[in-house]
Design a protein around this motif. Structure first.
Motif, PDB file in Angstrom:
ATOM      1  N   ALA A 258     -11.297 -43.846 -31.965  1.00 14.04           N
ATOM      2  CA  ALA A 258     -10.502 -42.854 -32.693  1.00 14.04           C
ATOM      3  C   ALA A 258      -9.447 -42.225 -31.791  1.00 14.04           C
ATOM      4  CB  ALA A 258     -11.414 -41.776 -33.279  1.00 14.04           C
ATOM      5  N   LEU A 259      -9.832 -41.901 -30.569  1.00 14.82           N
ATOM      6  CA  LEU A 259      -8.882 -41.296 -29.633  1.00 14.82           C
ATOM      7  C   LEU A 259      -7.773 -42.268 -29.254  1.00 14.82           C
ATOM      8  CD1 LEU A 259     -11.447 -39.439 -27.363  1.00 14.82           C
ATOM      9  CD2 LEU A 259      -9.833 -38.372 -28.946  1.00 14.82           C
ATOM     10  N   LYS A 260      -8.122 -43.557 -29.146  1.00 13.47           N
ATOM     11  CA  LYS A 260      -7.101 -44.562 -28.861  1.00 13.47           C
ATOM     12  C   LYS A 260      -6.131 -44.681 -30.027  1.00 13.47           C
ATOM     13  CE  LYS A 260      -9.601 -47.636 -25.688  1.00 13.47           C
ATOM     14  NZ  LYS A 260     -10.244 -48.969 -25.538  1.00 13.47           N
ATOM     15  N   SER A 261      -6.659 -44.792 -31.243  1.00 13.22           N
ATOM     16  CA  SER A 261      -5.809 -45.033 -32.407  1.00 13.22           C
ATOM     17  C   SER A 261      -4.883 -43.862 -32.691  1.00 13.22           C
ATOM     18  CB  SER A 261      -6.671 -45.335 -33.643  1.00 13.22           C
ATOM     19  OG  SER A 261      -7.459 -44.213 -34.004  1.00 13.22           O
ATOM     20  N   LYS A 262      -5.305 -42.657 -32.342  1.00 17.41           N
ATOM     21  CA  LYS A 262      -4.475 -41.465 -32.543  1.00 17.41           C
ATOM     22  C   LYS A 262      -3.499 -41.232 -31.392  1.00 17.41           C
ATOM     23  CE  LYS A 262      -7.984 -38.668 -33.291  1.00 17.41           C
ATOM     24  NZ  LYS A 262      -8.806 -37.468 -33.665  1.00 17.41           N
ATOM     25  N   GLY A 263      -3.627 -42.043 -30.347  1.00 18.69           N
ATOM     26  CA  GLY A 263      -2.742 -41.877 -29.200  1.00 18.69           C
ATOM     27  C   GLY A 263      -3.164 -40.776 -28.252  1.00 18.69           C
ATOM     28  N   GLU A 264      -4.347 -40.215 -28.462  1.00 18.63           N
ATOM     29  CA  GLU A 264      -4.781 -39.100 -27.624  1.00 18.63           C
ATOM     30  C   GLU A 264      -5.094 -39.541 -26.204  1.00 18.63           C
ATOM     31  OE1 GLU A 264      -4.820 -35.787 -28.170  1.00 18.63           O
ATOM     32  OE2 GLU A 264      -3.711 -36.341 -29.971  1.00 18.63           O
ATOM     33  N   LEU A 265      -5.736 -40.704 -26.051  1.00 21.79           N
ATOM     34  CA  LEU A 265      -6.051 -41.171 -24.703  1.00 21.79           C
ATOM     35  C   LEU A 265      -4.780 -41.422 -23.902  1.00 21.79           C
ATOM     36  CD1 LEU A 265      -9.094 -43.616 -25.055  1.00 21.79           C
ATOM     37  CD2 LEU A 265      -9.069 -41.279 -24.152  1.00 21.79           C
ATOM     38  N   ALA A 266      -3.778 -41.978 -24.558  1.00 18.87           N
ATOM     39  CA  ALA A 266      -2.506 -42.234 -23.870  1.00 18.87           C
ATOM     40  C   ALA A 266      -1.860 -40.927 -23.430  1.00 18.87           C
ATOM     41  CB  ALA A 266      -1.569 -43.016 -24.785  1.00 18.87           C
ATOM     42  N   LYS A 267      -1.937 -39.903 -24.267  1.00 16.42           N
ATOM     43  CA  LYS A 267      -1.362 -38.600 -23.908  1.00 16.42           C
ATOM     44  C   LYS A 267      -2.092 -37.993 -22.712  1.00 16.42           C
ATOM     45  CE  LYS A 267       0.214 -37.371 -28.588  1.00 16.42           C
ATOM     46  NZ  LYS A 267      -0.012 -36.444 -29.732  1.00 16.42           N
ATOM     47  N   ILE A 268      -3.418 -38.090 -22.733  1.00 18.52           N
ATOM     48  CA  ILE A 268      -4.209 -37.537 -21.631  1.00 18.52           C
ATOM     49  C   ILE A 268      -3.898 -38.279 -20.331  1.00 18.52           C
ATOM     50  CG2 ILE A 268      -6.561 -37.238 -20.742  1.00 18.52           C
ATOM     51  CD1 ILE A 268      -7.452 -36.856 -23.684  1.00 18.52           C
ATOM     52  N   GLU A 269      -3.789 -39.593 -20.425  1.00 19.70           N
ATOM     53  CA  GLU A 269      -3.472 -40.393 -19.238  1.00 19.70           C
ATOM     54  C   GLU A 269      -2.110 -40.013 -18.663  1.00 19.70           C
ATOM     55  OE1 GLU A 269      -2.479 -45.022 -18.065  1.00 19.70           O
ATOM     56  OE2 GLU A 269      -3.871 -44.647 -19.712  1.00 19.70           O
ATOM     57  N   GLN A 270      -1.127 -39.884 -19.534  1.00 21.53           N
ATOM     58  CA  GLN A 270       0.211 -39.537 -19.053  1.00 21.53           C
ATOM     59  C   GLN A 270       0.230 -38.153 -18.426  1.00 21.53           C
ATOM     60  OE1 GLN A 270       2.924 -41.266 -18.604  1.00 21.53           O
ATOM     61  NE2 GLN A 270       3.932 -39.441 -17.768  1.00 21.53           N
ATOM     62  N   GLN A 271      -0.515 -37.221 -19.011  1.00 28.20           N
ATOM     63  CA  GLN A 271      -0.525 -35.855 -18.487  1.00 28.20           C
ATOM     64  C   GLN A 271      -1.161 -35.782 -17.102  1.00 28.20           C
ATOM     65  OE1 GLN A 271      -2.591 -32.989 -20.932  1.00 28.20           O
ATOM     66  NE2 GLN A 271      -2.199 -31.293 -19.510  1.00 28.20           N
ATOM     67  N   TRP A 272      -2.290 -36.458 -16.909  1.00 29.62           N
ATOM     68  CA  TRP A 272      -3.058 -36.252 -15.692  1.00 29.62           C
ATOM     69  C   TRP A 272      -2.928 -37.366 -14.659  1.00 29.62           C
ATOM     70  CZ3 TRP A 272      -4.369 -31.523 -14.936  1.00 29.62           C
ATOM     71  CH2 TRP A 272      -4.629 -30.681 -16.026  1.00 29.62           C
ATOM     72  N   LEU A 273      -2.499 -38.566 -15.083  1.00 26.88           N
ATOM     73  CA  LEU A 273      -2.363 -39.683 -14.140  1.00 26.88           C
ATOM     74  C   LEU A 273      -0.929 -40.173 -14.021  1.00 26.88           C
ATOM     75  CD1 LEU A 273      -5.522 -41.820 -15.016  1.00 26.88           C
ATOM     76  CD2 LEU A 273      -5.313 -39.949 -13.365  1.00 26.88           C
ATOM     77  N   GLY A 274      -0.020 -39.509 -14.683  1.00 26.40           N
ATOM     78  CA  GLY A 274       1.375 -39.919 -14.665  1.00 26.40           C
ATOM     79  C   GLY A 274       2.186 -39.169 -13.626  1.00 26.40           C
ATOM     80  N   SER A 275       3.413 -38.847 -13.984  1.00 25.30           N
ATOM     81  CA  SER A 275       4.324 -38.213 -13.028  1.00 25.30           C
ATOM     82  C   SER A 275       3.786 -36.903 -12.480  1.00 25.30           C
ATOM     83  CB  SER A 275       5.680 -37.976 -13.706  1.00 25.30           C
ATOM     84  OG  SER A 275       6.272 -39.217 -14.049  1.00 25.30           O
ATOM     85  N   ALA A 276       3.064 -36.156 -13.315  1.00 26.88           N
ATOM     86  CA  ALA A 276       2.538 -34.881 -12.862  1.00 26.88           C
ATOM     87  C   ALA A 276       1.545 -35.054 -11.720  1.00 26.88           C
ATOM     88  CB  ALA A 276       1.874 -34.139 -14.024  1.00 26.88           C
TER      89      ALA A 276
END
Length: 283
Positions: A258-276
């Protein structure tokens, strides 16, 4: 790789209306309410117990406090909990040593989150959720060096790259970066790390979890230039860990889906493992 590496999900069931004379659940069929909070078999009734190691390192957690919801894995854990129907006050954390999480035996947690890679060997002793994070590759360089400011993979074509043989990182160098010169290949990762430290190579390619460790603890004044997805082969994934035969696994899997299909996991990944977190995406 990711620490000797280290890996859960949910479901909101559909409740259908049935004629009064046909309300019995067929033999062998789980009740439609099996994944509601009240139906879950938990270590502590009414509470979702999540395990992880201590200290809990950044960027996976923040301020060594898994309960604050900050950091990639804390955020993932609370998102899964939410899909399972638990609010923040109904989640409790338990300290679990990394190796203990996937060792055989009874568990004092409902699921554990600790960068645990899903492997067939570990799956003989515990259950894993579907993967909540596909491990990416990362490029590490000495801050201020020639290739430290690269904004794309193409800018690394002329770099002398160090990498450990037989790893997904080695495959990524050969198949994705495709440097003009053959990389310097090492039998042990520490030798590749030392080559960067001694400036025998311009850059080091390792998986992203390892890159965070290299820059934090192994090579002074080093930085993550960026992260990128490798191609080919079986991707390495982190999974939430549960006891073998856990009744929670189908529900946790549904939560992750469910989190994958809603894009939530991608958002969390970008927030904590991305540029920040100092690891921008390189194309």
């Amino acid at each position: 790789m990711a620490r000797p590496l280290m890996l859960l999900a949910l479901a909101v069931a559909l409740v259908g209306c049935a004629p009064a004379e046909n309300t019995a659940t067929p033999a062998g069929t789980a009740p439609s309410t099996a994944c509601t909070k009240e139906q879950l078999k938990l270590v502590t009734p009414g509470k979702l117990t999540i395990g992880t190691d201590k200290p809990a390192y950044e960027p996976w957690f923040k301020d060594d406090d898994p309960s604050n919801g900050q950091g990639f894995e804390s955020a993932v854990a609370f998102a899964v909990a939410g899909e399972l129907g638990f609010d923040r006050t109904e989640v409790q954390w338990s300290t679990v040593k990394f190796d203990s999480a996937f060792a055989p035996g009874d568990k004092q947690f409902d699921f554990d989150v600790n960068q645990v890679s899903i492997t067939p060997e570990r799956a003989n002793a515990v259950d894993f959720s579907k993967g909540y994070y596909t491990v990416k590759q990362a490029i590490v360089a000495i801050d201020g060096s020639k290739f430290a400011g690269a904004k794309s993979l193409a800018e690394l074509k002329d770099a002398k790259i160090g990498v450990q043989v037989g790893t997904t990182s080695f495959d990524a160098v050969k198949n994705v970066i495709k440097p003009a010169a053959d990389p310097n290949v090492y039998n042990e990762q520490i030798d590749a790390v030392n080559a960067l430290k001694n400036k025998q190579v311009d850059a080091l390619v390792v998986d992203l979890p390892t890159a965070f460790y290299v820059t934090a603890a192994q090579v002074e004044k080093s930085k993550i230039v960026g992260q990128f997805s490798s191609t080919g082969g079986t991707p390495e994934e982190f999974g939430l860990v549960m006891g073998k035969g856990s009744a929670l696994k189908p529900c946790v899997d549904k939560a992750v889906d469910a989190l994958k299909s809603k894009g939530e996991l991608a958002k969390i990944e970008q927030q904590w493992l991305g540029s920040a977190a100092g690891a921008p995406e390189l194309q």
